[in-house]
Structure formats: C-alpha cells, structure tokens
Design a protein around this motif. Structure first.
Motif, short mmCIF file in Angstrom:
data_model
loop_
_atom_site.label_atom_id
_atom_site.label_comp_id
_atom_site.label_asym_id
_atom_site.label_seq_id
_atom_site.Cartn_x
_atom_site.Cartn_y
_atom_site.Cartn_z
N ALA A 68 0.83 -1.20 0.00
CA ALA A 68 0.00 0.00 0.00
C ALA A 68 0.86 1.25 0.00
N LEU A 69 1.94 1.24 0.80
CA LEU A 69 2.86 2.38 0.83
C LEU A 69 3.47 2.61 -0.54
N TRP A 70 3.89 1.55 -1.20
CA TRP A 70 4.51 1.65 -2.52
C TRP A 70 3.53 2.29 -3.52
N GLU A 71 2.29 1.82 -3.49
CA GLU A 71 1.31 2.36 -4.43
C GLU A 71 0.87 3.77 -4.06
N ASP A 72 0.84 4.08 -2.76
CA ASP A 72 0.55 5.46 -2.36
C ASP A 72 1.63 6.41 -2.88
N MET A 73 2.88 5.96 -2.82
CA MET A 73 3.97 6.79 -3.35
C MET A 73 3.83 6.96 -4.85
N ARG A 74 3.48 5.88 -5.54
CA ARG A 74 3.32 5.97 -6.99
C ARG A 74 2.18 6.94 -7.35
N ALA A 75 1.10 6.88 -6.59
CA ALA A 75 -0.03 7.77 -6.85
C ALA A 75 0.36 9.23 -6.60
N ALA A 161 10.98 7.47 -2.33
CA ALA A 161 10.37 8.34 -3.33
C ALA A 161 11.11 8.25 -4.66
N GLY A 162 12.42 8.37 -4.62
CA GLY A 162 13.20 8.31 -5.84
C GLY A 162 13.18 6.94 -6.48
N THR A 163 13.17 5.90 -5.66
CA THR A 163 13.19 4.53 -6.19
C THR A 163 11.87 4.17 -6.87
N VAL A 164 10.76 4.50 -6.23
CA VAL A 164 9.46 4.26 -6.85
C VAL A 164 9.34 5.07 -8.13
N ALA A 165 9.86 6.30 -8.11
CA ALA A 165 9.79 7.14 -9.30
C ALA A 165 10.54 6.51 -10.46
N LEU A 166 11.72 5.98 -10.20
CA LEU A 166 12.49 5.33 -11.27
C LEU A 166 11.75 4.13 -11.83
N GLU A 167 11.20 3.33 -10.94
CA GLU A 167 10.44 2.17 -11.40
C GLU A 167 9.21 2.62 -12.21
N ASP A 168 8.55 3.66 -11.73
CA ASP A 168 7.36 4.16 -12.41
C ASP A 168 7.69 4.69 -13.81
N MET A 169 8.92 5.21 -13.97
CA MET A 169 9.32 5.75 -15.27
C MET A 169 9.97 4.70 -16.17
N GLY A 170 10.00 3.45 -15.70
CA GLY A 170 10.41 2.36 -16.58
C GLY A 170 11.71 1.66 -16.26
N LEU A 171 12.41 2.05 -15.19
CA LEU A 171 13.67 1.39 -14.85
C LEU A 171 13.41 0.17 -13.98
N PRO A 172 13.88 -1.01 -14.36
CA PRO A 172 13.80 -2.17 -13.45
C PRO A 172 14.74 -1.93 -12.27
N ILE A 173 14.25 -2.01 -11.05
CA ILE A 173 15.08 -1.73 -9.89
C ILE A 173 15.56 -3.03 -9.25
N GLN A 174 16.65 -2.94 -8.50
CA GLN A 174 17.22 -4.11 -7.83
C GLN A 174 16.44 -4.49 -6.57
#
Length: 768
Positions: A68-75, A161-174
């Motif tokens: 939920a936290l991850w998706e709240d950040m994405r939203a 915040a930065g990590t979710v943003a990168l994933e949201d913009m298309g970067l596969p994260i570790q």
C-alpha cells in the motif's frame, strides 16, 4: 543604574532583536575556535527524539502495509499540487533528484554523509546551493509521512520516493531496503570543507596552513592541493565534493569555467571518493539525466534565502522566487535551463544517443549559467515542462560534455550505447548502491524487497553451526592463554579487528575476521608481524577445538574471545576477578568477497587509542581532534572514550610497544595508574619542542623524566570536560570503577557490528 532586566514584565533578552535573538551572541566556538568539542560524542540524544528513548523502528515498520505504501507513493507522483506544479505533470524526476542528493553526500574516506539519518532535513545540507528546491520535494511527501507516521522514517521515505519514481518511469530496480533511522538534530561532527558559505574562502589564508602550533593547524581554504598541470593534484581528505555546497561537482565545470576536460577530472575524483568506479559513475549520471530537467529561468540574485535563513512566514521553505508564480516555467534551481532528452519521464537511451550524435556549443541560460546546445538546428527538441505546445532545444551541462572528451568515460558510454540492456543493469545496480551504501550489512535492512547481495555490502556467511556454550567459552579462553601468547598481543589483535568499525556507514568491525586479509593484515598500525603470529596460533586453537566435534568456533569469534581472555588475565594482578562478556555468532568472510581497495579506506592515518600517527602524512588537524573523531565513529561517549584510553595505555597497547602514555610501573596490569599520574601535581609536563607534539613527564622535585606522552595522552588532563572524568578514575574508589567501565566499553566495541543479535542488542548495550 537601574537594572531593567529585573523590572517586572521586561524582556529577559536585553538588547536582542528579531533576527538576532538568543543564541546569536558569541558562543564557545567564537571565543575558543580550536577547542576540543567533546560534546560531539553526545549528539542526537534520546531527549531530542519525539518518539521517546525506547522507540523501536523495526516494530513500528512491521505495522506498515508495504504494498500500500509503494502504491501510495506511486499515486503521489501523479497527483497535481497547486503550490508546486510538477514538471511534465510527473513529480518523479524531482523525487529522484531529492533522493540522489540525500544519498550522494556519502564519502568513503570516513563513511559520513549519505541517506542513513535523513540529514537533508537539517542545516547545513538543507540549505546548500546544490540542494535548491529539494525542500519542496520533501514538503510534497508530508501527507504520506502523516499517514504512516512512525512506521516509516523520513530517511526511508526520501529514498523510497526516488526509487518508486524510477520504477514508475520504466527502470527495473534491484530492490529497496528500509531501516534508516532518523536523526533529530543537525550533524555537528562532519567536516564539509574549508570554504566559507557558498564556497568563498576565508579572507585571511596563511601561506602554509600546516605551519605553526598544532592548535592552529586548521585548513584555511585548501580543498584541492597541487597544480592542475602537475601529476599531484588531489582533493583534500576526507572530502567527497569538489566545492562547498555541492553534492559532487559544479555542473558548469570547476568554478564555472565551462571546461569539460577539467570537469572530467573532478567527476572521476569526487565519484571515486563516494565509492563509485568509472562504470558506476557513467551509469549514474547518464541514467539520472535521462529524466527531468534543470531549472535556470530566473537570475540567482533575485532568489531569496535558503531554508535555514528564510523568513518566519516561509515556514521552512527557502529560495523564494519573486518572478511570476515563483514556480513552474519560472523555477530557478541551479541556474541551468532545459532538458537532456525529448522524453524526460521515460527510461530510454536518448541522453547518450543525443550526446554522441550531435556536436554541442557553449551557450548561456536565462540566468547566465554556462550550458551547451546542439549545433545542428535539426536536432530533436524537448517539450516545455509547463507551457503546452512549446518546444525547447536540448541541453547539456559541462559535466555531460566531459563524457565525450575523457577517453575512459567515452569508452564506457559507447558500450552503453551498443547495449541498452547492459546500461539498464548497470544504472539499476549503481542506484541500488547509491541509496544503500551507508546502511551496513543486510542484517540491518528491513522490508520484503531488499534485493541481492553485493561485495560493497561487506557480506559475511550465515552461521552454520551451533554457538559455543559458557563451558566451551571458558575452555577456549584457557586454551588461548595456554598458547603462551602474551595477553598484550591477544588484546592488541582483538582491538585491531574490532576497532575498524565506523558507525557512519556501519563498515568494519570484528565480524568476518577480515584482519586476515589484505589490506588490513599489512597495516603498520596493526604490527603485521605480531598480527600474523597471533592469527597463526589462534588458527591452531580453532583447529584443535573444531576437531573435537562437540562444537565449532569461527576465527572471528576466537579473535574476540582471545582478547577478552587477555583483558581478564590483565585485571587479576590488580586484584580484580572479572568476566568480560562474550556473545558468539561471528563468521569468517571470504577473501574473494572482500573488496581490498574499498577496505583500505578504513586504514587509520592517526589512531589515538594506540598512539599511532602516520608521519608520512601531512596533517593540518591536531592529533587529539582526529582522536575525538575516531571515538565518535566508535559510538563512544566521553566516559567510555576516557576509560578505554586509560585502560589501553596501562595494558601497553601502543601500536609499536612504545612507552608514550604508559604511566605505570606495572605495564600489562589493568589499573588506574594512567589517571593517577595524569592528574597529579607531583609532575610537570614539559614539551620536547615548540610544536608540543611530544612531552616529558618530570618529577617536580628532582626534575627526573618519569614518563613520556603525546597530545593524545595529555588531552585527558588538558581538556576541562575530560579532566573531570579522569579525576573520577584517579580517586581511591576509581580503580574498581575504571575496570568495570573499561570492560563494558571494551564489550561495546567488540559488539558494534553485531546487528545479527538485534533482539539482544538493548540488553548488550545497557551494560556498556
């Protein structure tokens, strides 16, 4: 004369003004700028934490719904906010910058900086020029912080915040690990550079900053040493950034000179100081510049004060912009204006493709900053971040052009251009390292998506055998003493192994027994011949014990255990039968999973605990100040620092077996003799030369030299705060207190890296 301060209803702060109230008058540092700031050992006290002294972040985090936290950040990244409109309707790029700039303060020389405590919330970092408008990014996160409260620290939220943003913009994260604990006051210990605010040098700069009395050995304006045209050109240790108030380098080139060759040199040095190699450096910069834009729409002289100097009405937000609405297309951050790619919110390879496909010419931003644009009028355009339908030229910084002119960087860029998947993997890994570099071993990490294991984590194997019990511990202590190795040597190797720990980035310590490997085994401070002899002998003790089959012990555990046995044996002649606590569970790291180059940064150049001072290094800081810094990295308070030093001296623990500070006629016995001599007025302390680095301790009546000492010995008598503690240990009832406190502090140092016993940690630390 009437005392107006005594008048009922009078202001208690006579003569103060708004902007110059309590605290603005001269303080201790004004009157005595070179004093030893012992209070740095007592930073971030429990009283400053609004969650209280018994707050357990791990338990609070267990209550959080991670998904939920991850998706709240994405939203949140796509939720418009009127007071700070997002570039391209996506807050992702600015969150990446905030995260990067928080983590990017890390430096490998002393492990300070980084994301671990959320220090970007406090001065001076919150008000650095390079952090312009990161205050807006943090303020955008407030609704999430309010929703999840104590369950998510600010330090974690900022990295998330930065990590979710990168994933949201298309970067596969570790992956992503939680576990960063918030600080609740500014960091007063970290040295960020010799310059004044905004990089201005002091008005009075001596020709030789190392000249004169040690009390005056302060760096007065040298961040880079040597001539740029000469082979020797180095950034002052331990600094990681090339300029004050900057995270890495000036994007316009050194001092804004617009020279990409000079910029490449600065980039390589600063990123290596922050634990990144050339591949990681290119991946981070090229990957980061795939997103967002730079802001330079308004002249810097129109922008208001940084957050720490902003008006009360700004409520912690700085850099007030008077132009237009003060944001959107009028935003001013670093003075450079524009985007690197035509699609600034998607992960792609356009940055490198554009950089190498086109020639670039130097130009100026609306704010007058140096930047570059394509010479080809048919080059792609980038959409304006706020004005619909408007298209702008692509932009590059001087630090981007550096990748084209530096041969090594160019080779890496070309490899990334040929293989986008390779580039993607390297950027993803480099980002993971960037935001986790100062978190220490994975035992400290929390959450369901922690990612893989990397060599920079200093991994150690899991325990694969039952721990030794109390009877076996006693048996092993006897076996270590029966080897004939002097207690001094057992203590010395245990201390050398454990005291490498630094709490700044949770590196070093006894776990892993990396003292067996290069470079640690060869450090002169560790007396390599003695260390090799002790390790070889303890290796036989381990083999004999393991062969019995009842249990096994790691060499890492045995090194500590042998040191404990040595301390116990050394207390007996003084009449104290003590048991030094020992908690098994360390394991032995492998040499192939030990980064020798990285570990060499843990080598002390000065270690007051063992009276070691590398004379091959030119110092501009007095030894006792470096000693204080090492005590802080070991999480010691002032009494612990004092007790350990006095105990180590009488236990004859100088690195070379020398006599400096060994104020006793019975070396090797754990006594309070060091303190009795130190505070006694039966002696006088005569410097051996005008620099006051070494001293003769003379009998006042006879003039006979009884002992010799260094500054790291006498500081415990010279500093007013430390002297009060030394007098406690020198008293008639002080010796028993010293032995008890020494044992507790010793155990604390041995256990500093034992995050695998978190459930026992409170109990372990309570006795220390």
């Amino acid at each position: 004369m009437k005392d107006h301060a005594a008048t009922p209803g009078a202001c208690p702060f006579r003569g103060t003004r708004i902007g110059g109230a309590l605290g603005s008058e001269p303080q201790l540092d004004h009157w005595w700028p070179n004093r030893l700031k012992v209070e740095l050992l007592h930073q971030n006290p429990a009283q400053a934490n609004p969650f209280g002294p018994h707050f357990d972040y791990s338990k609070e985090f267990e209550k959080v719904d991670f998904d939920a936290l991850w998706e709240d950040m994405r939203a949140l990244l796509h939720t418009p906010i009127d007071w700070w409109p997002a570039d391209y309707d996506d807050y992702g790029p600015q969150m990446v910058r905030m995260s990067w700039h928080s983590a990017g303060t890390y430096r490998i020389a002393d492990g300070r900086g980084g994301s671990g405590e959320g220090m970007q919330r406090f001065a001076p970092i919150n008000s650095w020029w390079d952090n312009g408008n990161t205050d807006k990014s943090r303020r955008l996160l407030v609704p999430l912080k309010q929703k999840y409260g104590a369950g998510v620290s600010w330090a974690d939220l900022m990295m998330l915040a930065g990590t979710v943003a990168l994933e949201d913009m298309g970067l596969p994260i570790q992956g992503f690990a939680f576990g960063r604990l918030d600080a609740w006051e500014p960091d007063r210990a970290t040295y960020w550079g010799p310059e004044g605010w905004m990089g201005e040098l002091p008005t009075e700069t001596p020709a030789d900053p190392r000249a004169g009395h040690p009390e005056e050995m302060v760096n007065r304006g040298i961040r880079w040493e040597g001539d740029v045209q000469e082979e020797y050109y180095d950034l002052e240790n331990p600094l990681g950034a090339s300029h004050q108030s900057i995270i890495y380098v000036d994007p316009e080139g050194p001092n804004g000179n617009g020279n990409p060759y000079d910029s490449a040199r600065d980039i390589r040095e600063t990123f290596s100081r922050m634990a990144m190699n050339d591949v990681e450096t290119v991946a981070l910069i090229a990957g980061g510049h795939a997103f967002g834009k730079s802001h330079g729409a308004v002249s810097a002289d129109k922008i208001g004060a940084a957050p720490e100097g902003a008006k009360m009405s700004e409520q912690g937000l700085g850099w007030h912009n008077p132009e237009g609405p003060g944001n959107a297309e009028f935003t001013m951050t670093n003075g450079i204006e524009g985007s690197w790619t035509p699609n600034p919110t998607r992960w792609d390879n356009d940055y490198l493709e554009n950089l190498f496909k086109f020639e670039w010419e130097k130009t100026e931003s609306p704010a007058g900053s140096v930047q570059w644009q394509p010479t080809d009028p048919n080059a792609p355009k980038t959409p304006d971040a706020h004005v619909e339908g408007k298209m702008n030229p692509l932009m590059m910084m001087t630090s981007d052009i550096a990748f084209k002119v530096d041969p090594k960087y160019r080779e890496i860029c070309e490899a990334f251009l040929k293989d986008f998947d390779y580039f993607t993997e390297e950027f993803s890994k480099a980002w993971h390292k960037l935001i986790h570099r100062d978190m220490g071993p994975t035992d400290r990490w929390m959450g369901p998506r922690k990612g893989g294991t990397f060599i920079w984590q200093d991994p150690v194997p899991d325990v694969d055998h039952p721990p030794v019990d109390d009877a076996q511990v006693a048996e092993l202590k006897r076996a270590c003493l029966d080897t004939g190795l002097p207690a001094r040597e057992l203590i010395a190797v245990a201390w050398a192994s454990a005291s490498t720990y630094r709490d700044s980035d949770k590196r070093g310590g006894a776990n892993g027994a990396r003292i067996r490997f290069a470079p640690q085994k060869d450090w002169d401070v560790n007396d390599p011949a003695m260390t090799a002899r002790v390790l070889e002998t303890l290796g036989r003790v381990k083999s004999d014990f393991d062969a019995k089959g009842a249990a096994k012990i790691s060499l890492a555990d045995l090194i500590v255990l042998a040191g404990c046995a040595g301390v116990e044996a050394s207390a007996k002649p003084a009449g104290y039968d003590v048991t030094v606590p020992f908690i098994p569970g360390r394991t032995d790291a492998s040499e192939e999973w030990t980064d020798a180059e990285s570990f060499n940064w843990l080598k002390p150049v000065s270690d007051g605990f063992r009276n070691y001072h590398d004379t091959r290094v030119g110092y501009n800081v007095a030894p006792e100040h470096i000693f204080l810094d090492r005590a802080a990295l070991l999480k010691l308070n002032a009494p612990e620092w004092t007790a350990l030093t006095g105990g180590l001296r009488v236990l004859n623990q100088n690195y070379d077996g020398g006599a400096h500070g060994v104020f006793t006629d019975r070396p090797g016995t754990l006594s309070n003799d060091f303190f009795k001599v130190l505070v006694s007025m039966d002696y006088e302390w005569a410097p051996q030369d005008a620099r006051e680095m070494l001293f003769d301790i003379k009998d006042r009546n006879t003039g006979q030299v009884k002992f010799t000492a260094t500054r790291c010995d006498l500081v415990f008598g010279a500093n007013s705060q430390l002297r009060q503690i030394a007098e406690v240990y020198s008293a008639a009832d002080g010796e028993e207190r010293l032995v008890k406190d020494f044992v507790a502090a010793w155990h604390k140092v041995m256990m500093l890296d034992r995050y695998d016993v978190a459930e026992d940690r409170a109990k372990v630390m309570s006795i220390c």
